[in-house]
Enzyme design. Structure first.
Site, PDB file in Angstrom:
ATOM      1  N   ASP A  98       6.909  -9.945  -4.574  1.00 36.41           N
ATOM      2  CA  ASP A  98       6.191 -11.098  -4.036  1.00 36.41           C
ATOM      3  C   ASP A  98       5.035 -10.564  -3.184  1.00 36.41           C
ATOM      4  O   ASP A  98       5.263  -9.885  -2.176  1.00 36.41           O
ATOM      5  CB  ASP A  98       7.157 -11.929  -3.163  1.00 36.41           C
ATOM      6  N   ASP A 199       1.696 -15.127  -3.718  1.00 37.65           N
ATOM      7  CA  ASP A 199       1.908 -16.200  -2.738  1.00 37.65           C
ATOM      8  C   ASP A 199       0.602 -16.950  -2.460  1.00 37.65           C
ATOM      9  O   ASP A 199      -0.429 -16.319  -2.207  1.00 37.65           O
ATOM     10  CB  ASP A 199       2.413 -15.535  -1.437  1.00 37.65           C
ATOM     11  N   GLU A 241       1.320 -18.619  -7.217  1.00 34.54           N
ATOM     12  CA  GLU A 241       1.748 -19.894  -6.610  1.00 34.54           C
ATOM     13  C   GLU A 241       0.481 -20.665  -6.266  1.00 34.54           C
ATOM     14  O   GLU A 241      -0.344 -20.171  -5.498  1.00 34.54           O
ATOM     15  CB  GLU A 241       2.570 -19.647  -5.351  1.00 34.54           C
ATOM     16  N   HIS A 315      12.698 -20.839  -3.099  1.00 29.27           N
ATOM     17  CA  HIS A 315      13.170 -20.664  -1.728  1.00 29.27           C
ATOM     18  C   HIS A 315      12.542 -21.662  -0.752  1.00 29.27           C
ATOM     19  O   HIS A 315      12.901 -21.707   0.424  1.00 29.27           O
ATOM     20  CB  HIS A 315      12.859 -19.230  -1.275  1.00 29.27           C
ATOM     21  N   ASP A 316      11.563 -22.438  -1.252  1.00 23.57           N
ATOM     22  CA  ASP A 316      10.908 -23.445  -0.400  1.00 23.57           C
ATOM     23  C   ASP A 316      11.397 -24.856  -0.695  1.00 23.57           C
ATOM     24  O   ASP A 316      10.947 -25.806  -0.039  1.00 23.57           O
ATOM     25  CB  ASP A 316       9.387 -23.459  -0.677  1.00 23.57           C
TER      26      ASP A 316
HETATM   27  O1  TEU Z   1       4.566 -21.317   0.296  1.00 26.03           O
HETATM   28  C1  TEU Z   1       3.354 -22.014   0.287  1.00 26.03           C
HETATM   29  C2  TEU Z   1       3.513 -23.348   0.855  1.00 26.03           C
HETATM   30  O2  TEU Z   1       2.573 -24.055   1.022  1.00 26.03           O
HETATM   31  C3  TEU Z   1       4.862 -23.810   1.193  1.00 26.03           C
HETATM   32  O3  TEU Z   1       5.177 -23.284   2.467  1.00 26.03           O
HETATM   33  C4  TEU Z   1       4.896 -25.300   1.231  1.00 26.03           C
HETATM   34  O4  TEU Z   1       3.846 -25.750   2.010  1.00 26.03           O
HETATM   35  C5  TEU Z   1       6.135 -25.771   1.874  1.00 26.03           C
HETATM   36  O5  TEU Z   1       7.050 -24.739   1.880  1.00 26.03           O
HETATM   37  C6  TEU Z   1       6.613 -26.936   1.072  1.00 26.03           C
HETATM   38  O6  TEU Z   1       7.999 -27.039   1.245  1.00 26.03           O
HETATM   39  C7  TEU Z   1       4.416 -19.910   0.277  1.00 26.03           C
HETATM   40  C8  TEU Z   1       5.799 -19.309   0.343  1.00 26.03           C
HETATM   41  O7  TEU Z   1       6.530 -19.681  -0.815  1.00 26.03           O
HETATM   42  C9  TEU Z   1       6.444 -19.826   1.611  1.00 26.03           C
HETATM   43  O8  TEU Z   1       7.806 -19.397   1.693  1.00 26.03           O
HETATM   44  C10 TEU Z   1       5.658 -19.307   2.789  1.00 26.03           C
HETATM   45  O9  TEU Z   1       6.185 -19.874   3.980  1.00 26.03           O
HETATM   46  C11 TEU Z   1       4.175 -19.684   2.664  1.00 26.03           C
HETATM   47  O10 TEU Z   1       3.639 -19.484   1.370  1.00 26.03           O
HETATM   48  C12 TEU Z   1       3.341 -18.821   3.592  1.00 26.03           C
HETATM   49  O11 TEU Z   1       3.348 -17.497   3.099  1.00 26.03           O
END
Ligand code: TEU
Ligand code: CA
Length: 539
Positions: A98, A199, A241, A315-316
């Protein structure tokens, strides 16, 4: 030369912190992943995407990197990573890293230098704005709450951060930044990394002065340069992403000529169950007809002109069986329905750790949550006067920690995740929902995923068949075909808990081979039971 191996592949996402602890500190680590390679091989995963394991103060669980070329001691060291790459490789499994390229940690040496003075050689690695204390340059907000500008009194400047204050955005206008990133990627490619997840890659082209925080004019120029200087020199899979992606921009990102990436994670389907103009926390029921329309549009737009990623979870995101399925009386059937619905489509499917077990969301007390996004939201909305119960309902429904509770391996102490105290509580339902129980039950969700992965390798129609939505107006059924020459894949899914008639067109009154089902028996040909999904092969 890129063999495009990822067109028949299934990629498994590991959140290392919550996957398997090997040294009793309650935190998952690389040796823990190595100890679970046989499980992942049995499932049939072709590649493992690891959420970040590089050095990080863990403000955002590793998405705040302070050294791109070393492993954080909490996860192990570079030798462990070499061992994982080697042992996974022996099982025919690639490791995908990642890459967090939009921002670093504020503890990265680059930022420590940048903050020293305006003429420090690293100052322009980041995005700064002259200003006065207490008057932010503009109203841009950070994703985790608060303004996207942080004041540095010694410099009389603000720095820009789209995420936490400890995640300053990198300045991709600076060719030195882009070169540093290219060199780092080539270093990881040298070590045998088989791919990269990028990311928030759409955020690297920005213009905060004009309130542009993603998909800026130079985005594809930057990605094409990065791809030319690095990815195209290997046989990699790359997935960006891109929350701002739409079918048109995805044709650029995933153009089969390989000038940019293999594919992107797009989120149009993911954002359907929130109030129009609201945030993800402003809950709304899923508009099912919209889900059919959106997923079908992506299938049609990218056919022969791009490539889809296919996912419900990461994971989000909250766990799909709780989010849009039924994690009570129909947990197994609805989890299997989501698997069949997704894995019949064109694209590369992603399985998020525990999805193959039907792991569910949790409902913790606020003090048991760990995610910066949840904790900031709770503080911001309760201080703004929102009812605590409403804020907690939003967290239960959409909080990222739903996906970050430890992997449930068995019904032993801490679900077999750790001998110590886990960094975040294990979901109490681990005694029923765990890998050991799944492996012992040949009707489990695990074995359906294993079957779907196998089918994708067996029949070309999965990778290359043309998609057609059936029953577009049906309020309960998501049905489609994939056609490749004389072979037709037919997928029919009852998305809800009521039994429904299945009014398939006459052309399907023919010899059909049942490949997979969310039930253990075939049922009646012209009706679907609650969350009943069937995948047939014709011809
Ligand atoms: O996520 C991008 C992001 O925009 C997400 O955080 C989203 O806004 C939110 O989680 C919706 O639930 C990426 C990664 O996947 C995330 O884990 C990181 O926190 C973020 O970027 C910053 O690096
Ligand atoms: Ca550990």
């Amino acid at each position: 030369m890129n063999s495009k191996w990822w067109k028949q592949a299934v990629i498994y996402q590991i959140y290392p912190k919550s996957f398997q602890d090997s040294n009793g500190d309650g935190i998952g680590d690389l040796q823990g992943i190595i100890s679970r390679l046989d499980y992942l091989k049995k499932l049939g995963a072709d590649a493992l995407w690891l959420s970040p394991v590089c050095c990080s103060p863990q403000d955002d669980n590793g998405y705040d990197i302070s050294d791109y070329q070393d492993i954080d001691p909490m996860f192990g060291n570079l030798e462990d990573m070499d061992e994982l790459i080697e042992k996974a490789g022996k099982q025919g499994i690639r490791i995908i890293m990642d890459l967090v390229l939009n921002h670093t940690s504020d503890e990265h040496p680059w930022f420590k230098e940048a903050k020293k003075s305006k003429d420090n050689p690293y100052h322009d690695y980041y995005v700064w704005k002259d200003g006065v204390a207490g008057v932010v340059p503009n109203g841009l907000r950070a994703c985790f709450g608060g303004p996207a500008w942080e004041w540095v009194p010694e410099l009389g400047q603000y720095y820009f951060h789209q995420f936490s204050v400890k995640q300053p955005d990198l300045n991709w206008e600076n060719p030195k930044v882009r070169r540093e990133i290219q060199d780092m990627i080539l270093w990881w490619m040298e070590k045998g990394i088989g791919g990269f997840r990028l990311d928030v890659i759409d955020c690297v082209a920005k213009d905060p002065d004009r309130l542009i925080t993603a998909d800026g004019p130079k985005l594809h120029t930057y990605i094409q340069e990065l791809s030319r200087e690095t990815f195209q020199k290997g046989d990699l899979v790359t997935v960006g992403e891109a929350w701002s992606a739409n079918p048109e921009s995805a044709l650029l990102y995933s153009n089969p000529d390989g000038r940019e990436l293999s594919m992107v994670f797009q989120f149009e389907h993911i954002c359907l169950d929130q109030k129009k103009g609201g945030e993800k926390w402003d809950l709304a029921p899923l508009p099912f007809p919209e889900l059919k329309r959106v997923l079908s549009a992506w299938q049609e737009a990218l056919f022969c002109k791009g490539w889809n990623s296919l996912f419900w979870n990461n994971h989000d995101l909250p766990r799909i069986v709780s989010r849009w399925g039924n994690d009570k009386e129909y947990r197994v059937e609805s989890a299997k329905m989501f698997a069949i619905l997704l894995h019949g489509m064109q694209g590369t499917p992603y399985i998020y750790q525990g999805e193959e077990l039907g792991m569910t969301n949790v409902r913790y007390h606020i003090e048991d949550y760990r995610d910066i996004e949840i904790l900031n939201l709770y503080r911001e909305r309760t201080e703004a006067g929102y009812k605590k119960s409403d804020v907690m309902e939003s967290i239960y429904t959409k909080g990222r920690d739903n996906a970050r509770t430890p992997m449930q391996w068995n019904q032993g102490k801490e679900a077999g995740f750790t001998e110590g105290t886990p960094w975040i509580k294990v979901n109490p339902n681990y005694t029923k929902i765990n890998a050991e129980a799944a492996l012992a039950d040949d009707t489990s969700i695990f074995y359906l995923y294993q079957k779907l992965i196998e089918l994708r390798k067996t029949y070309d129609v999965f990778a290359d068949g043309k998609y057609r939505l059936l029953l577009p107006e049906d309020p309960d059924i998501f049905a489609y075909t994939r056609t490749l020459e004389k072979t037709v894949l037919l997928v029919v899914c009852n998305f809800y808990s009521n039994k429904v008639l299945l009014p398939l067109p006459k052309e399907f009154d023919c010899e059909k081979k049942l490949l997979a089902s969310s039930y253990t028996d075939e049922g009646l040909p012209n009706e679907l039971r609650p969350y009943e999904a069937r995948m047939y092969l014709i011809g």
